[in-house]
Design a protein around this motif. Sequence first.
Motif: not given
Length: 147
Positions: A80-81, A119-120, A111-114, A143-144
């Motif tokens: 949940m971004e 960044k947050a 990998e993408r959501t990490a 990768a994460m």
Amino acid sequence: SRPNHYLPRFIAAGADMITVHVEADHNVAHTLSEIRQAGVLAGLALNPGTPFETVRPFLDQIDLLLPMTVVPGFGGQAFMEDMMCKVEAAAAYRAEHNLNFHIQVDGGVNERTAAIAAKAGANVMVAGSSAFNAPDMAEAITAMRKA
């Protein structure tokens, strides 16, 4: 429910960190105090539907904050971004008040959501399905970490 009821068992079992939900039926400040008095690191989790303001009074009493990025209960849910606003608020609060608690995300981490979570302001990631269902778990975790 009633995490303070289970604390002695986790402490006796050798837990070095215990995270409780702010929404659970307990006196949050007292539970966090009990955890710390036992020499254990204290974490506080909040569900997606719980406003960040709910944990604000306790941020100087914790070692880790866990804004959940899925509704707790089962694996494989989508990240949940929109929960990144809580991560950003926690990171800003931590900096403004010279605190040093970790910010952890749990739910839908890959990998993408990490990369989004880092960044947050998150610095601890919990990966379940994305690691355990990967053809090569070590590769998925690497990768994460690089993300």
